[in-house]
Scaffold this motif. Structure first.
Motif, PDB file in Angstrom:
ATOM      1  N   GLN A 125       1.046  -0.685   0.094  1.00 41.18           N
ATOM      2  CA  GLN A 125       0.442  -0.327  -0.173  1.00 41.18           C
ATOM      3  C   GLN A 125       1.072   1.499   0.216  1.00 41.18           C
ATOM      4  OE1 GLN A 125      -2.558  -1.429  -1.552  1.00 41.18           O
ATOM      5  NE2 GLN A 125      -4.042   0.004  -0.314  1.00 41.18           N
ATOM      6  N   ARG A 126       1.534   1.230   0.701  1.00 39.09           N
ATOM      7  CA  ARG A 126       2.966   2.160   1.003  1.00 39.09           C
ATOM      8  C   ARG A 126       3.222   2.619  -1.159  1.00 39.09           C
ATOM      9  NH1 ARG A 126       6.021   1.394   5.382  1.00 39.09           N
ATOM     10  NH2 ARG A 126       4.826   2.658   6.249  1.00 39.09           N
ATOM     11  N   ILE A 127       4.085   1.507  -1.518  1.00 32.87           N
ATOM     12  CA  ILE A 127       4.255   2.351  -2.735  1.00 32.87           C
ATOM     13  C   ILE A 127       3.486   2.108  -3.566  1.00 32.87           C
ATOM     14  CG2 ILE A 127       4.986   0.873  -4.454  1.00 32.87           C
ATOM     15  CD1 ILE A 127       6.782  -1.096  -2.679  1.00 32.87           C
ATOM     16  N   ILE A 128       1.605   1.779  -3.082  1.00 36.43           N
ATOM     17  CA  ILE A 128       0.911   2.125  -4.412  1.00 36.43           C
ATOM     18  C   ILE A 128       0.585   3.573  -4.820  1.00 36.43           C
ATOM     19  CG2 ILE A 128      -1.786   2.030  -4.800  1.00 36.43           C
ATOM     20  CD1 ILE A 128      -1.410  -0.546  -4.263  1.00 36.43           C
ATOM     21  N   GLY A 129       0.772   4.046  -3.252  1.00 37.35           N
ATOM     22  CA  GLY A 129       0.605   5.205  -2.320  1.00 37.35           C
ATOM     23  C   GLY A 129       1.438   6.359  -3.020  1.00 37.35           C
ATOM     24  N   ASN A 130       2.626   6.042  -3.426  1.00 40.17           N
ATOM     25  CA  ASN A 130       3.321   6.903  -3.565  1.00 40.17           C
ATOM     26  C   ASN A 130       4.021   7.303  -4.803  1.00 40.17           C
ATOM     27  OD1 ASN A 130       4.077   6.849  -1.390  1.00 40.17           O
ATOM     28  ND2 ASN A 130       6.546   5.518  -0.944  1.00 40.17           N
ATOM     29  N   PHE A 185       0.925   6.419  -6.741  1.00 42.95           N
ATOM     30  CA  PHE A 185      -0.147   7.387  -7.240  1.00 42.95           C
ATOM     31  C   PHE A 185      -0.256   9.047  -7.156  1.00 42.95           C
ATOM     32  CE2 PHE A 185      -4.653   9.426  -5.754  1.00 42.95           C
ATOM     33  CZ  PHE A 185      -4.854   8.671  -7.292  1.00 42.95           C
ATOM     34  N   VAL A 186       0.156   8.861  -6.038  1.00 41.74           N
ATOM     35  CA  VAL A 186       1.122  10.972  -6.027  1.00 41.74           C
ATOM     36  C   VAL A 186       1.495  11.631  -6.791  1.00 41.74           C
ATOM     37  CG1 VAL A 186       2.159  12.388  -4.070  1.00 41.74           C
ATOM     38  CG2 VAL A 186       0.708  10.795  -3.107  1.00 41.74           C
ATOM     39  N   GLU A 187       2.552  11.029  -7.209  1.00 42.74           N
ATOM     40  CA  GLU A 187       3.441  11.125  -8.610  1.00 42.74           C
ATOM     41  C   GLU A 187       2.592  11.298  -9.557  1.00 42.74           C
ATOM     42  OE1 GLU A 187       7.208  12.104  -8.361  1.00 42.74           O
ATOM     43  OE2 GLU A 187       7.432  11.484  -6.486  1.00 42.74           O
ATOM     44  N   PHE A 188       2.005  10.407  -9.972  1.00 40.52           N
ATOM     45  CA  PHE A 188       1.339  10.845 -11.119  1.00 40.52           C
ATOM     46  C   PHE A 188      -0.408  11.733 -10.714  1.00 40.52           C
ATOM     47  CE2 PHE A 188       3.015   6.702 -12.321  1.00 40.52           C
ATOM     48  CZ  PHE A 188       2.817   7.147 -13.897  1.00 40.52           C
ATOM     49  N   ALA A 189      -0.761  11.472 -10.283  1.00 38.73           N
ATOM     50  CA  ALA A 189      -1.900  12.149  -9.531  1.00 38.73           C
ATOM     51  C   ALA A 189      -0.984  13.673  -9.595  1.00 38.73           C
ATOM     52  CB  ALA A 189      -2.864  12.071  -8.330  1.00 38.73           C
ATOM     53  N   THR A 190      -0.180  14.253  -8.798  1.00 38.00           N
ATOM     54  CA  THR A 190       0.515  15.114  -8.946  1.00 38.00           C
ATOM     55  C   THR A 190       0.498  15.774 -10.153  1.00 38.00           C
ATOM     56  OG1 THR A 190       1.338  15.147  -6.540  1.00 38.00           O
ATOM     57  CG2 THR A 190       2.176  16.710  -8.025  1.00 38.00           C
ATOM     58  N   PHE A 191       0.821  15.041 -10.675  1.00 38.73           N
ATOM     59  CA  PHE A 191       1.444  16.058 -12.669  1.00 38.73           C
ATOM     60  C   PHE A 191       0.183  15.440 -13.533  1.00 38.73           C
ATOM     61  CE2 PHE A 191       2.388  14.322 -17.169  1.00 38.73           C
ATOM     62  CZ  PHE A 191       3.855  14.993 -17.363  1.00 38.73           C
ATOM     63  N   LEU A 234       8.189  13.430 -16.867  1.00 36.42           N
ATOM     64  CA  LEU A 234       7.227  13.153 -15.708  1.00 36.42           C
ATOM     65  C   LEU A 234       8.864  12.295 -14.844  1.00 36.42           C
ATOM     66  CD1 LEU A 234       5.667  12.142 -13.398  1.00 36.42           C
ATOM     67  CD2 LEU A 234       4.809  10.689 -13.800  1.00 36.42           C
ATOM     68  N   GLU A 235       9.733  12.649 -13.954  1.00 33.22           N
ATOM     69  CA  GLU A 235      10.194  11.850 -13.924  1.00 33.22           C
ATOM     70  C   GLU A 235      10.536  11.348 -12.321  1.00 33.22           C
ATOM     71  OE1 GLU A 235      14.428  13.684 -13.932  1.00 33.22           O
ATOM     72  OE2 GLU A 235      14.002  14.307 -15.909  1.00 33.22           O
ATOM     73  N   ILE A 236      10.222  10.077 -12.179  1.00 34.88           N
ATOM     74  CA  ILE A 236      10.134   9.312 -10.831  1.00 34.88           C
ATOM     75  C   ILE A 236      11.302   9.025 -10.275  1.00 34.88           C
ATOM     76  CG2 ILE A 236       8.625   7.966  -9.534  1.00 34.88           C
ATOM     77  CD1 ILE A 236       6.568   8.190 -11.896  1.00 34.88           C
ATOM     78  N   LYS A 237      12.128   9.183  -9.428  1.00 35.03           N
ATOM     79  CA  LYS A 237      12.696   8.670  -8.376  1.00 35.03           C
ATOM     80  C   LYS A 237      12.324   7.854  -7.262  1.00 35.03           C
ATOM     81  CE  LYS A 237      15.992  13.027  -8.187  1.00 35.03           C
ATOM     82  NZ  LYS A 237      16.335  14.136  -7.249  1.00 35.03           N
ATOM     83  N   LEU A 238      12.452   6.560  -8.378  1.00 29.57           N
ATOM     84  CA  LEU A 238      12.640   4.652  -7.402  1.00 29.57           C
ATOM     85  C   LEU A 238      13.014   5.164  -5.515  1.00 29.57           C
ATOM     86  CD1 LEU A 238      12.354   2.531  -9.710  1.00 29.57           C
ATOM     87  CD2 LEU A 238      10.967   3.873  -9.900  1.00 29.57           C
ATOM     88  N   GLU A 239      14.447   5.841  -5.603  1.00 30.75           N
ATOM     89  CA  GLU A 239      14.518   5.828  -4.410  1.00 30.75           C
ATOM     90  C   GLU A 239      13.098   6.584  -3.025  1.00 30.75           C
ATOM     91  OE1 GLU A 239      17.563   7.762  -3.842  1.00 30.75           O
ATOM     92  OE2 GLU A 239      17.006  10.023  -4.151  1.00 30.75           O
TER      93      GLU A 239
END
Length: 196
Positions: free
Chosen positions: A44-49, A51-57, A182-187
């Protein structure tokens, strides 16, 4: 996935999916129903993180991101009683608003993300990958929390097949093919391994 988590005594359809009790979550692939396992905290933590990236962008843009539970069925013209597929990806991104209905998405989303859990890993890697490829999902990410890797598949639209997969580790940045800005840092996506 244990046998009691599978219903294959008859052909199940999207109509069955719409009528299951709210406390039961099932997906249907090729007329077989698969129970969905309760997600872990890390899942759930990973999905949330993500989702926030995509929803914000995507805010204010034509595309929209949805988080599970959100139903996806692929044939826009099939009747509910005959459609043998209904899935609930962890994250679904849709750019064609005509595919969004009151029940979810009818038609292929532009991007689907699945986060693996122990009980559904082979289901996501084999059955869902094939389903998404056959139905024209342009980009499919499989997120492996244990190894902190994302495997990305991208559709070759001429051949209607996925190209060779690409792999992204925790110290990489992933840029969705559909959204090159959209650049998503996986860390920022994967929890610190010292947490659990």
């Amino acid at each position: 996935m244990s046998n009691n988590a599978i219903k294959n005594d008859r052909v199940y359809t999207y109509a069955d999916y719409l009528n299951w009790p709210e406390n039961e979550r099932w997906e249907i692939i090729d007329g077989v129903a698969y129970a969905m396992a309760p997600p872990s905290t890390t899942h759930q933590r990973i999905i949330g993180n993500l989702f926030v990236e995509f929803a914000t962008f995507l805010k204010g843009k034509p595309c929209e991101a949805f988080i599970a539970p959100f139903g996806v069925t692929f044939d826009k013209t099939a009747k509910d009683e005959t459609n043998p597929h209904a899935v609930e990806p962890d994250i679904t991104v849709i750019c064609d608003k005509s595919k969004i209905t009151a029940q979810g998405c009818k038609g292929a989303p532009d991007l689907i993300i699945e986060v693996l859990s122990r009980s559904t890993a082979s289901h996501d890697v084999i059955k869902k990958r094939r389903l998404y490829e056959q139905n024209g999902v342009l980009e499919y990410w499989i997120v492996d929390p244990s190894n902190q890797i994302i495997t990305r598949f991208h559709l070759n639209e001429e051949l209607f097949k996925y190209r060779e997969p690409e792999y992204f580790a925790r110290d990489n940045t992933i840029i969705p093919i559909s959204f090159p800005a959209l650049e998503i840092k996986l860390e920022d996506i994967f929890p610190d391994t010292t947490e659990e």
